[in-house]
Motif scaffolding. Sequence first.
Motif, PDB file in Angstrom:
ATOM      1  N   TRP A  42       3.265   9.885  -8.463  1.00 26.25           N
ATOM      2  CA  TRP A  42       2.813   8.900  -7.486  1.00 26.25           C
ATOM      3  C   TRP A  42       1.320   8.991  -7.217  1.00 26.25           C
ATOM      4  O   TRP A  42       0.663   7.988  -6.967  1.00 26.25           O
ATOM      5  CB  TRP A  42       3.582   9.091  -6.184  1.00 26.25           C
ATOM      6  CG  TRP A  42       4.944   8.453  -6.203  1.00 26.25           C
ATOM      7  CD1 TRP A  42       6.152   9.083  -6.247  1.00 26.25           C
ATOM      8  CD2 TRP A  42       5.227   7.054  -6.181  1.00 26.25           C
ATOM      9  NE1 TRP A  42       7.184   8.172  -6.283  1.00 26.25           N
ATOM     10  CE2 TRP A  42       6.640   6.914  -6.227  1.00 26.25           C
ATOM     11  CE3 TRP A  42       4.436   5.908  -6.161  1.00 26.25           C
ATOM     12  CZ2 TRP A  42       7.266   5.671  -6.235  1.00 26.25           C
ATOM     13  CZ3 TRP A  42       5.070   4.673  -6.156  1.00 26.25           C
ATOM     14  CH2 TRP A  42       6.462   4.555  -6.201  1.00 26.25           C
TER      15      TRP A  42
ATOM     16  N   LEU B 170       0.852  -1.181   0.000  1.00 24.90           N
ATOM     17  CA  LEU B 170       0.000   0.000   0.000  1.00 24.90           C
ATOM     18  C   LEU B 170       0.893   1.238   0.000  1.00 24.90           C
ATOM     19  O   LEU B 170       1.816   1.349   0.807  1.00 24.90           O
ATOM     20  CB  LEU B 170      -0.909   0.020   1.235  1.00 24.90           C
ATOM     21  CG  LEU B 170      -1.851  -1.176   1.388  1.00 24.90           C
ATOM     22  CD1 LEU B 170      -2.688  -1.018   2.657  1.00 24.90           C
ATOM     23  CD2 LEU B 170      -2.746  -1.316   0.178  1.00 24.90           C
ATOM     24  N   VAL B 171       0.639   2.151  -0.917  1.00 25.51           N
ATOM     25  CA  VAL B 171       1.433   3.368  -1.045  1.00 25.51           C
ATOM     26  C   VAL B 171       0.550   4.572  -0.738  1.00 25.51           C
ATOM     27  O   VAL B 171      -0.515   4.741  -1.341  1.00 25.51           O
ATOM     28  CB  VAL B 171       2.027   3.494  -2.459  1.00 25.51           C
ATOM     29  CG1 VAL B 171       2.825   4.796  -2.586  1.00 25.51           C
ATOM     30  CG2 VAL B 171       2.903   2.291  -2.786  1.00 25.51           C
ATOM     31  N   GLY B 172       0.963   5.394   0.213  1.00 27.80           N
ATOM     32  CA  GLY B 172       0.228   6.615   0.539  1.00 27.80           C
ATOM     33  C   GLY B 172       0.829   7.810  -0.180  1.00 27.80           C
ATOM     34  O   GLY B 172       2.049   7.914  -0.321  1.00 27.80           O
ATOM     35  N   VAL B 173      -0.027   8.693  -0.662  1.00 24.22           N
ATOM     36  CA  VAL B 173       0.439   9.892  -1.363  1.00 24.22           C
ATOM     37  C   VAL B 173      -0.148  11.123  -0.692  1.00 24.22           C
ATOM     38  O   VAL B 173      -1.161  11.038   0.002  1.00 24.22           O
ATOM     39  CB  VAL B 173       0.037   9.851  -2.855  1.00 24.22           C
ATOM     40  CG1 VAL B 173       0.725   8.707  -3.571  1.00 24.22           C
ATOM     41  CG2 VAL B 173      -1.475   9.740  -2.999  1.00 24.22           C
ATOM     42  N   GLY B 174       0.498  12.232  -0.934  1.00 25.85           N
ATOM     43  CA  GLY B 174       0.099  13.462  -0.245  1.00 25.85           C
ATOM     44  C   GLY B 174      -0.779  14.380  -1.051  1.00 25.85           C
ATOM     45  O   GLY B 174      -1.059  15.501  -0.622  1.00 25.85           O
TER      46      GLY B 174
END
Length: 317
Positions: free
Chosen positions: A315, A297-301
């Motif tokens: 991203w 799981l990749v979190g982005v801002g």
Amino acid sequence: MEISGFGHFGIRRTAALGFCALALIGCLGAAGEVLAQEDADTPSRETPLYEQDPYDLVTLKGHENKEPLKVEPIDLPDRRVPQYVSPTKRFTLSLLDQPEKKYEVRWKSIAKIELFEQLVLAQANELVRNGDREAAYDYFQWLKNKDPKLPGLRESISDYLYREAGIQSQKNNFYGALAVLFNLYDYNPGYPKLSNALGVTEEKLLQQFNAAGDYAGMRALLKNLRDRFPDHPTVVKWESNLKGRAADALTAAREAAGRGQFREADRAMQQVVTFWPNLPGTDQLRGLLHRRYPRVLVGVGEPAARFDPRHRWNWAT
């Protein structure tokens, strides 16, 4: 009110009352202002009893139908009227309006003694019955500081908190009601009506959380109640409900994994964790799925303007 002061009693007065765990109570409105005294020696009608010069009331035998005597506070051990004193024993009284004069009275001549602290407590209870909860709070606060072991005080404060919780429930302010009840538990955990009141209040909130799909919130509510009443029917009911739903999802995950449908199994496992993450067998199956169907799981801002996984330089996308 905010929950502070009163130690475990816990409700502190402000102009408007409200609770958020006590940020615990609804809106009472501002207390009436106490008018200034016109005569320094004569308290005005609005002056609270506990702010007046203290006095005790003494009723003599044969004078039960007359006004009791207002006397200077009697010097008694621990400010308690003894259950038994020799009838011939004498004690000294001074009338409130004639403190310089001393009178000796035999105990056998006394029909009744009402101590000032008892009078304040009686007035506090009367204010509660009349719905003036804010004024009653100040009376209870004074008594809590002056004589916390006064007979009847714990029961009166407990009734006061219980009544306040009921008022908040009638306003559908169940968070406020729950906060008051938790303070009541801290102050008097053996209060007879407390277990049922907590169950009814939590039931309302649990139904709301369940409808909103907030199962983590449901588990937190249940833990709070379980910590205080481990075998409470509300705890048994809703924990069984959540565990049953988690068990159904766990069975579905096992069946999907057996068919090699690891994505479906993974989704079912997410439901298990959502309902009851500590269900037996959950960790073992999660470990198996992680090995057979690993995910990152990749979190982005920032949000993606459009979804295109090929744009790896972006991203969010």
